[in-house]
Design a protein around this motif. Sequence first.
Motif, PDB file in Angstrom:
ATOM      1  N   LEU A 118      -0.396  -2.548   7.293  1.00 57.39           N
ATOM      2  CA  LEU A 118       0.662  -3.455   7.702  1.00 57.39           C
ATOM      3  C   LEU A 118       1.685  -3.511   6.583  1.00 57.39           C
ATOM      4  N   THR A 119       2.944  -3.433   6.916  1.00 58.59           N
ATOM      5  CA  THR A 119       4.017  -3.580   5.936  1.00 58.59           C
ATOM      6  C   THR A 119       4.965  -4.663   6.428  1.00 58.59           C
ATOM      7  N   ILE A 120       5.827  -5.104   5.538  1.00 63.01           N
ATOM      8  CA  ILE A 120       6.844  -6.089   5.900  1.00 63.01           C
ATOM      9  C   ILE A 120       8.130  -5.734   5.184  1.00 63.01           C
ATOM     10  N   ARG A 157       6.974 -15.445   8.985  1.00 58.65           N
ATOM     11  CA  ARG A 157       6.597 -14.228   9.713  1.00 58.65           C
ATOM     12  C   ARG A 157       5.499 -13.487   8.957  1.00 58.65           C
ATOM     13  N   LEU A 158       5.661 -13.378   7.642  1.00 58.11           N
ATOM     14  CA  LEU A 158       4.647 -12.732   6.812  1.00 58.11           C
ATOM     15  C   LEU A 158       3.311 -13.455   6.942  1.00 58.11           C
ATOM     16  N   HIS A 209       2.199 -15.293   9.325  1.00 61.11           N
ATOM     17  CA  HIS A 209       1.653 -15.046  10.663  1.00 61.11           C
ATOM     18  C   HIS A 209       0.953 -13.689  10.718  1.00 61.11           C
ATOM     19  N   HIS A 210       1.625 -12.654  10.226  1.00 64.03           N
ATOM     20  CA  HIS A 210       1.045 -11.308  10.267  1.00 64.03           C
ATOM     21  C   HIS A 210      -0.192 -11.190   9.373  1.00 64.03           C
ATOM     22  N   MET A 211      -0.141 -11.811   8.210  1.00 60.47           N
ATOM     23  CA  MET A 211      -1.306 -11.780   7.316  1.00 60.47           C
ATOM     24  C   MET A 211      -2.499 -12.469   7.969  1.00 60.47           C
ATOM     25  N   ASN A 212      -2.239 -13.579   8.621  1.00 62.16           N
ATOM     26  CA  ASN A 212      -3.301 -14.314   9.298  1.00 62.16           C
ATOM     27  C   ASN A 212      -3.882 -13.494  10.452  1.00 62.16           C
ATOM     28  N   GLN A 213      -3.014 -12.913  11.259  1.00 61.47           N
ATOM     29  CA  GLN A 213      -3.473 -12.115  12.398  1.00 61.47           C
ATOM     30  C   GLN A 213      -4.298 -10.912  11.960  1.00 61.47           C
ATOM     31  N   ALA A 214      -3.864 -10.254  10.893  1.00 65.79           N
ATOM     32  CA  ALA A 214      -4.543  -9.044  10.414  1.00 65.79           C
ATOM     33  C   ALA A 214      -5.689  -9.358   9.447  1.00 65.79           C
ATOM     34  N   VAL A 268       0.206  -7.083   1.195  1.00 62.07           N
ATOM     35  CA  VAL A 268       1.076  -6.366   2.117  1.00 62.07           C
ATOM     36  C   VAL A 268       2.157  -5.626   1.332  1.00 62.07           C
TER      37      VAL A 268
END
Length: 164
Positions: free
Chosen positions: A94-96, A104-105, A107-112, A117
Amino acid sequence: MSDERSDVNLRVGRIARTDVVSVSTDTTVGEAAQTMADENVGDVIVMEDDELAGIVTDRDLAMHLLTDDHGTNVLGGGSGADLTVNDVMTADPLTIESQARVPRLLHHMNQAEIRRVPVVDDGDVVGVITFDDLVVHLAGESAHVAAQLESLADVVHAGSPQRS
């Protein structure tokens, strides 16, 4: 005083570490671990032909070398000497983008369910953001907000009628 939260509009690139430590896909896990120790980091970015190939974290190394899950348990007699980062890395991580906002970061960290990152701009790795970086930043924000509230409380007390 603004009612706008500073963390909502904060861009990832403002708090990401720009001193990226990278290795190539053929780096041994021992060399990667030594690089992490020398640079005092918990991850290395894995590059192949100047492109992001993956990321290896200290946890990846521990899980591959100290558990039976991968057949390389060095404590149980396995040999991890010939392993490369290519064998243990998270490929295509995953990248940002650096201009992305912190919520947003998060959210993505939590989901993954990840803690680190790579930060990219136009496909180039320009930094790394870690959960620890976010905690430190948000703790600093909290201290700043607390100081502002204390200052406002002084104003309120100064302007309030005194009881005898």
